[in-house]
Design an enzyme around this catalytic site. Structure first.
Site, PDB file in Angstrom:
ATOM      1  N   GLN A 133      35.318  43.788  37.447  1.00  0.00           N
ATOM      2  CA  GLN A 133      33.932  43.443  37.764  1.00  0.00           C
ATOM      3  C   GLN A 133      33.031  43.339  36.536  1.00  0.00           C
ATOM      4  OE1 GLN A 133      35.562  45.918  40.060  1.00  0.00           O
ATOM      5  NE2 GLN A 133      36.065  43.886  40.843  1.00  0.00           N
ATOM      6  N   ARG A 134      33.541  43.670  35.363  1.00  0.00           N
ATOM      7  CA  ARG A 134      32.688  43.605  34.178  1.00  0.00           C
ATOM      8  C   ARG A 134      32.192  42.181  33.943  1.00  0.00           C
ATOM      9  NH1 ARG A 134      35.456  46.543  30.439  1.00  0.00           N
ATOM     10  NH2 ARG A 134      34.128  48.359  30.563  1.00  0.00           N
TER      11      ARG A 134
END
Length: 319
Positions: A256-257
């Site tokens: 999700q970064r």
């Protein structure tokens, strides 16, 4: 650093760097550096490219334009002592305990840490640097030293993929990634003319050409500082936040970064353009920068290309 450069003073080395405003091409690379300057929370820029693609020149020119100094350069053989700081050996031999600042603290003063050939650096050292960039805290607990210092600096790493890859976990920690572009024929022609003119003008007292170049540097720096001040006032609405998430998912980004970095970079781009809110075009523009190194194929040493196939996967999101 080349052998002749080793014996030059920093002002002399700085004077030999082409002004940032006169760098030909490399628009995506320059955009990534500027976005990371506007929004330091992006967490650094990784530049991939073959030898001779002006990676180092652009980074040094950018550092001079934004901070008036050359960046702190981390050598490949850097030790923990050199990076984190340690004791001054000469002082210890005299029975005096005096701490010596490391390169990360020097980068805090100068504003930018430049890691050339980061893919050849020890993973342990890379992890230390990335941890400090993400937390803003340098904690040193070793050899009788117990300190915690709040520091901040821009991070730029370069790598030649032909000389080895970077582990996926470390790739993901860099906020943005760009590939240094090959110049087309017209740009190559302009580059030759510009570099030769620059070298000639260095010998001219009060060169009007250099004055104009440095004046443009100053104007750009002021625009970037103004964009940094505007950043928190740029609105990122709910529909744009969802667009960032959907674009990252469709691109196959791992984790999700990347979603968050798309949003941060798009917001920085909107601030750069003095836009009151983030728009879909800002998101689309920064997708390659934020996601190219977060796809599964990138983690296995594949090309970091981003082209028609990647944009085709996003059909329907941007109209």
């Amino acid at each position: 650093m080349s052998e002749p450069d080793r014996f030059m003073s920093e002002p002399d080395r700085a004077a030999s760097i082409l002004p940032y405003s006169r760098v030909v091409g490399q628009d995506e690379l320059k955009l990534a550096l500027e976005l990371n300057f506007i929004a330091p929370g992006i967490g650094g820029v990784l530049i991939a490219g073959q030898r001779g693609t002006a990676k180092s020149t652009v980074v040094r020119a950018f550092a001079l334009m934004t901070g008036g100094r050359l960046p702190v350069t981390l050598p490949i053989n850097a030790t923990d002592d050199r990076v984190l700081g340690g004791w001054e050996l000469d002082a210890l031999m005299r029975g005096v305990a005096r701490r010596q600042a490391g390169l990360l603290e020097e980068a805090h003063v100068k504003g930018l840490l430049y890691v050339d050939e980061v893919n050849l650096l020890d993973d342990h050292i890379v992890n230390i640097i990335l941890d400090v960039v993400s937390t803003g805290v340098l904690s040193v607990q070793r050899e009788g030293i117990d300190t915690e210092t709040h520091i901040s600096f821009g991070l730029v790493g370069t790598m030649n993929p032909e000389e080895g890859s970077l582990r996926a976990q470390l790739l993901d920690r860099f906020g943005l990634m760009v590939t240094a572009a090959e110049l087309d024929i017209e740009q190559r022609h302009r580059m030759i003319t510009t570099v030769l003119t620059f070298e000639e003008e260095l010998a001219v007292d009060g060169s009007a050409w250099l004055r104009a170049a440095h004046a443009e540097n100053g104007q750009l720096r002021e625009r970037l500082l103004a964009a940094r001040d505007r950043l928190t006032g740029v609105r990122l609405e709910e529909d744009i936040s969802r667009l960032c998430a959907e674009a990252a998912a469709r691109s196959g980004a791992v984790g999700q970064r990347g979603d968050l970095l798309v949003a941060k970079a798009a917001r920085a781009l909107a601030a750069r353009e003095d836009a009151p809110r983030v728009e879909p075009r800002h998101v689309r523009r920064v997708l390659p920068l934020a996601l190219r190194h977060r796809r599964p194929e990138s983690a296995h040493g594949a090309e970091f290309a981003w082209g028609p196939d990647e944009y085709a996967a996003l059909d329907g999101l941007f109209g």
